[in-house]
Design a protein around this motif. Sequence first.
Motif, PDB file in Angstrom:
ATOM      1  N   ASP A 186       0.826  -1.206   0.000  1.00  0.00           N
ATOM      2  CA  ASP A 186       0.000   0.000   0.000  1.00  0.00           C
ATOM      3  C   ASP A 186       0.866   1.265   0.000  1.00  0.00           C
ATOM      4  N   LEU A 187       2.089   1.129  -0.476  1.00  0.00           N
ATOM      5  CA  LEU A 187       2.965   2.247  -0.841  1.00  0.00           C
ATOM      6  C   LEU A 187       3.462   3.075   0.331  1.00  0.00           C
ATOM      7  N   ARG A 188       3.682   2.447   1.470  1.00  0.00           N
ATOM      8  CA  ARG A 188       4.343   3.171   2.541  1.00  0.00           C
ATOM      9  C   ARG A 188       5.810   3.395   2.156  1.00  0.00           C
ATOM     10  N   PRO A 189       6.384   4.522   2.575  1.00  0.00           N
ATOM     11  CA  PRO A 189       7.716   4.887   2.090  1.00  0.00           C
ATOM     12  C   PRO A 189       8.772   3.834   2.442  1.00  0.00           C
ATOM     13  N   TRP A 190       9.700   3.664   1.512  1.00  0.00           N
ATOM     14  CA  TRP A 190      10.815   2.752   1.744  1.00  0.00           C
ATOM     15  C   TRP A 190      11.772   3.322   2.784  1.00  0.00           C
ATOM     16  N   HIS A 191      12.286   2.464   3.663  1.00  0.00           N
ATOM     17  CA  HIS A 191      13.373   2.835   4.570  1.00  0.00           C
ATOM     18  C   HIS A 191      14.272   1.620   4.716  1.00  0.00           C
ATOM     19  N   ASP A 192      15.529   1.859   4.997  1.00  0.00           N
ATOM     20  CA  ASP A 192      16.526   0.800   4.901  1.00  0.00           C
ATOM     21  C   ASP A 192      16.323  -0.354   5.867  1.00  0.00           C
ATOM     22  N   ASP A 193      15.589  -0.133   6.974  1.00  0.00           N
ATOM     23  CA  ASP A 193      15.361  -1.229   7.910  1.00  0.00           C
ATOM     24  C   ASP A 193      13.968  -1.841   7.756  1.00  0.00           C
ATOM     25  N   ALA A 194      13.306  -1.584   6.632  1.00  0.00           N
ATOM     26  CA  ALA A 194      11.997  -2.192   6.376  1.00  0.00           C
ATOM     27  C   ALA A 194      12.148  -3.700   6.242  1.00  0.00           C
ATOM     28  N   ASP A 195      11.152  -4.433   6.715  1.00  0.00           N
ATOM     29  CA  ASP A 195      11.214  -5.891   6.646  1.00  0.00           C
ATOM     30  C   ASP A 195      10.553  -6.456   5.393  1.00  0.00           C
ATOM     31  N   PHE A 196      10.116  -5.555   4.509  1.00  0.00           N
ATOM     32  CA  PHE A 196       9.504  -5.991   3.247  1.00  0.00           C
ATOM     33  C   PHE A 196       9.825  -4.947   2.193  1.00  0.00           C
ATOM     34  N   ALA A 197       9.976  -5.392   0.958  1.00  0.00           N
ATOM     35  CA  ALA A 197      10.281  -4.474  -0.140  1.00  0.00           C
ATOM     36  C   ALA A 197       9.370  -4.776  -1.319  1.00  0.00           C
ATOM     37  N   VAL A 198       8.760  -3.739  -1.853  1.00  0.00           N
ATOM     38  CA  VAL A 198       7.983  -3.828  -3.086  1.00  0.00           C
ATOM     39  C   VAL A 198       8.702  -2.986  -4.129  1.00  0.00           C
ATOM     40  N   SER A 199       9.183  -3.629  -5.174  1.00  0.00           N
ATOM     41  CA  SER A 199       9.944  -2.940  -6.221  1.00  0.00           C
ATOM     42  C   SER A 199       9.113  -2.923  -7.501  1.00  0.00           C
ATOM     43  N   LEU A 200       9.014  -1.753  -8.112  1.00  0.00           N
ATOM     44  CA  LEU A 200       8.328  -1.601  -9.394  1.00  0.00           C
ATOM     45  C   LEU A 200       9.398  -1.472 -10.470  1.00  0.00           C
ATOM     46  N   LEU A 201       9.402  -2.426 -11.373  1.00  0.00           N
ATOM     47  CA  LEU A 201      10.409  -2.530 -12.417  1.00  0.00           C
ATOM     48  C   LEU A 201       9.762  -2.263 -13.771  1.00  0.00           C
ATOM     49  N   ARG A 202      10.566  -1.820 -14.714  1.00  0.00           N
ATOM     50  CA  ARG A 202      10.040  -1.504 -16.041  1.00  0.00           C
ATOM     51  C   ARG A 202      10.901  -2.172 -17.105  1.00  0.00           C
TER      52      ARG A 202
END
Length: 205
Positions: A186-202
């Motif tokens: 749900d697009l919460r801002p990325w931070h380096d200690d996040a335990d999950f990552a959603v990457s949008l690739l093109r």
Amino acid sequence: MSEQSTGNPTRWVTDTGPEHSQWYVDRFRQLAAEGADLAGEARLVDALVPPGSRILDAGCGTGRVGAALAARGHTVVGVDADPVLVEAARTDHPGPHWLVGDLAELDLAAAGEAAPFDAAVLAGNVMTFVAPGTEVAVLRRVAAHLRPDGVLAVGFGTDRGYPLATFDTHVTAAGLHREHRFATWDLRPWHDDADFAVSLLRRPA
């Protein structure tokens, strides 16, 4: 959710027991019966594409993401290496085209799905379950099924043994470009200690 390489067993196979697939099916059927929100990934992907798009659910598992996208009017093809999960998707979510297949060797034209996709999604920690050493091949084969300028959404836990720096190297090797990264679907801002990552690739145009 498991992608089986013909040469190497996937982590889904090696890191779980023989009853894990059915447990997984039962778990998500129970969550659905309880009214849990299982469509978060689908809402994001839906926002990335025009109405009526073609979407590839890569590592579709029990079909919850693809089914939610189909309900929003998209044409969905789902692929997973685990036949137990694919059979559950076919039973619980008729409509999309659910296929058993190896993402590392993905060739949907051979299955009658030659048209390119506007978007693809790898949800549910798919990239952490592929066979070791096939990560670039998986990304490359999924990307090959996208139209030029098509988008690929990938989400996985950052504590599952697949470093983001390694993933980013694999993304580049697969010919993709990373546009955005978030900490949740749900697009919460990325931070380096996040335990999950959603990457949008093109895929480049």
